[in-house]
Design a protein around this motif. Sequence first.
Motif, PDB file in Angstrom:
ATOM      1  N   ASN A 118       4.371  -2.920  -1.736  1.00 10.17           N
ATOM      2  CA  ASN A 118       5.184  -1.707  -1.847  1.00 10.17           C
ATOM      3  C   ASN A 118       6.454  -1.913  -1.015  1.00 10.17           C
ATOM      4  OD1 ASN A 118       6.310   0.831  -1.922  1.00 10.17           O
ATOM      5  ND2 ASN A 118       4.634   1.859  -0.853  1.00 10.17           N
ATOM      6  N   THR A 119       7.584  -2.179  -1.670  1.00  9.04           N
ATOM      7  CA  THR A 119       8.847  -2.368  -0.949  1.00  9.04           C
ATOM      8  C   THR A 119       9.643  -1.069  -0.832  1.00  9.04           C
ATOM      9  OG1 THR A 119      10.065  -2.972  -2.954  1.00  9.04           O
ATOM     10  CG2 THR A 119       9.030  -4.768  -1.710  1.00  9.04           C
ATOM     11  N   SER A 120       9.118   0.029  -1.359  1.00 10.89           N
ATOM     12  CA  SER A 120       9.852   1.295  -1.365  1.00 10.89           C
ATOM     13  C   SER A 120       9.792   1.980  -0.001  1.00 10.89           C
ATOM     14  CB  SER A 120       9.300   2.224  -2.450  1.00 10.89           C
ATOM     15  OG  SER A 120       8.105   2.837  -2.021  1.00 10.89           O
ATOM     16  N   GLU A 121      10.519   3.077   0.105  1.00 13.67           N
ATOM     17  CA  GLU A 121      10.528   3.911   1.305  1.00 13.67           C
ATOM     18  C   GLU A 121       9.463   5.002   1.239  1.00 13.67           C
ATOM     19  OE1 GLU A 121      12.619   3.411   3.872  1.00 13.67           O
ATOM     20  OE2 GLU A 121      13.772   1.818   2.921  1.00 13.67           O
ATOM     21  N   GLU A 122       8.672   5.011   0.164  1.00 15.43           N
ATOM     22  CA  GLU A 122       7.707   6.073  -0.097  1.00 15.43           C
ATOM     23  C   GLU A 122       6.287   5.503  -0.172  1.00 15.43           C
ATOM     24  OE1 GLU A 122       7.015   9.246  -3.766  1.00 15.43           O
ATOM     25  OE2 GLU A 122       8.974   8.302  -3.503  1.00 15.43           O
ATOM     26  N   GLU A 123       5.295   6.297   0.243  1.00 18.08           N
ATOM     27  CA  GLU A 123       3.903   5.883   0.121  1.00 18.08           C
ATOM     28  C   GLU A 123       3.535   5.727  -1.353  1.00 18.08           C
ATOM     29  OE1 GLU A 123      -0.049   7.274   2.287  1.00 18.08           O
ATOM     30  OE2 GLU A 123       0.622   8.758   0.815  1.00 18.08           O
ATOM     31  N   ALA A 124       2.841   4.651  -1.684  1.00  9.82           N
ATOM     32  CA  ALA A 124       2.371   4.431  -3.058  1.00  9.82           C
ATOM     33  C   ALA A 124       0.977   5.023  -3.203  1.00  9.82           C
ATOM     34  CB  ALA A 124       2.351   2.942  -3.389  1.00  9.82           C
ATOM     35  N   LYS A 125       0.811   5.841  -4.213  1.00 11.96           N
ATOM     36  CA  LYS A 125      -0.500   6.381  -4.574  1.00 11.96           C
ATOM     37  C   LYS A 125      -0.893   5.675  -5.861  1.00 11.96           C
ATOM     38  CE  LYS A 125       0.281  10.774  -2.309  1.00 11.96           C
ATOM     39  NZ  LYS A 125      -0.389  10.429  -1.111  1.00 11.96           N
ATOM     40  N   ILE A 126      -1.925   4.842  -5.756  1.00 11.96           N
ATOM     41  CA  ILE A 126      -2.293   3.933  -6.835  1.00 11.96           C
ATOM     42  C   ILE A 126      -3.646   4.328  -7.400  1.00 11.96           C
ATOM     43  CG2 ILE A 126      -2.808   1.509  -7.340  1.00 11.96           C
ATOM     44  CD1 ILE A 126      -0.845   0.968  -4.886  1.00 11.96           C
ATOM     45  N   GLU A 127      -3.735   4.286  -8.722  1.00 12.35           N
ATOM     46  CA  GLU A 127      -4.983   4.566  -9.419  1.00 12.35           C
ATOM     47  C   GLU A 127      -5.383   3.334 -10.219  1.00 12.35           C
ATOM     48  OE1 GLU A 127      -4.232   9.320 -10.167  1.00 12.35           O
ATOM     49  OE2 GLU A 127      -3.754   7.915 -11.775  1.00 12.35           O
ATOM     50  N   SER A 133     -13.891   3.640 -16.571  1.00  8.71           N
ATOM     51  CA  SER A 133     -14.409   4.229 -15.338  1.00  8.71           C
ATOM     52  C   SER A 133     -13.580   5.434 -14.924  1.00  8.71           C
ATOM     53  CB  SER A 133     -14.358   3.196 -14.209  1.00  8.71           C
ATOM     54  OG  SER A 133     -13.007   2.979 -13.821  1.00  8.71           O
ATOM     55  N   GLU A 134     -14.163   6.231 -14.042  1.00  8.49           N
ATOM     56  CA  GLU A 134     -13.348   7.207 -13.333  1.00  8.49           C
ATOM     57  C   GLU A 134     -12.387   6.396 -12.473  1.00  8.49           C
ATOM     58  OE1 GLU A 134     -15.614  10.201 -11.248  1.00  8.49           O
ATOM     59  OE2 GLU A 134     -17.267   9.925 -12.660  1.00  8.49           O
ATOM     60  N   LYS A 135     -11.318   7.016 -12.001  1.00  8.04           N
ATOM     61  CA  LYS A 135     -10.310   6.253 -11.274  1.00  8.04           C
ATOM     62  C   LYS A 135     -10.732   5.946  -9.838  1.00  8.04           C
ATOM     63  CE  LYS A 135      -7.789  10.413 -10.130  1.00  8.04           C
ATOM     64  NZ  LYS A 135      -6.699  11.249 -10.514  1.00  8.04           N
ATOM     65  N   TYR A 136     -10.302   4.777  -9.397  1.00  9.90           N
ATOM     66  CA  TYR A 136     -10.386   4.383  -7.996  1.00  9.90           C
ATOM     67  C   TYR A 136      -9.009   4.694  -7.408  1.00  9.90           C
ATOM     68  CZ  TYR A 136     -14.420   1.611  -9.497  1.00  9.90           C
ATOM     69  OH  TYR A 136     -15.612   1.207 -10.035  1.00  9.90           O
ATOM     70  N   GLU A 137      -8.949   5.291  -6.239  1.00  9.70           N
ATOM     71  CA  GLU A 137      -7.669   5.676  -5.644  1.00  9.70           C
ATOM     72  C   GLU A 137      -7.397   4.853  -4.393  1.00  9.70           C
ATOM     73  OE1 GLU A 137      -8.283   9.873  -5.123  1.00  9.70           O
ATOM     74  OE2 GLU A 137      -7.476  10.305  -7.127  1.00  9.70           O
ATOM     75  N   ILE A 138      -6.152   4.364  -4.294  1.00  9.09           N
ATOM     76  CA  ILE A 138      -5.718   3.536  -3.170  1.00  9.09           C
ATOM     77  C   ILE A 138      -4.373   4.063  -2.703  1.00  9.09           C
ATOM     78  CG2 ILE A 138      -4.981   1.209  -2.498  1.00  9.09           C
ATOM     79  CD1 ILE A 138      -6.817   0.201  -4.782  1.00  9.09           C
ATOM     80  N   GLU A 139      -4.164   4.100  -1.404  1.00 11.06           N
ATOM     81  CA  GLU A 139      -2.862   4.475  -0.860  1.00 11.06           C
ATOM     82  C   GLU A 139      -2.295   3.273  -0.122  1.00 11.06           C
ATOM     83  OE1 GLU A 139      -3.486   7.972   1.491  1.00 11.06           O
ATOM     84  OE2 GLU A 139      -3.793   9.225  -0.276  1.00 11.06           O
TER      85      GLU A 139
END
Length: 125
Positions: free
Chosen positions: A37-46, A57-63
């Motif tokens: 993640n090179t951005s200035e914002e937190e990435a919310k990944i599914e 599957s249901e989603k796995y969530e990663i920050e």
Amino acid sequence: MKAYGKLDWAFSAGRIPFQSNGKEPDFISHEKIAILNTSEEEAKIELFIFYEDEEPSEKYEIELQPKRLRKVRFNDLIDPYPIRLERNYSCYIKSNVPVVVQFSRMDTGAAANANMGTMAFPAGN
């Protein structure tokens, strides 16, 4: 810094072998993704897992914090349920900010180690 990457990624050649040789955890057969993640914002990944003969599957969530790297072993994903060993699977990855994703595999099922890496396919955006 500029945000590099894409919002959507996919790979279609997942399969974690049951058999492994060597000491845990370093030499256990596994598959993983590295997310940048090179951005200035937190990435919310599914992450969504697809199998040949059942619904996704249901989603796995990663920050992932801004300007950081995170490695995620598919063997360690347990919520909503563990990835099935010895089953073909695919993965679709969705992020709220552009990220770079690399997929890699380590298969230690044979006496000689084999390691293969490949870039995931940036879908869309």
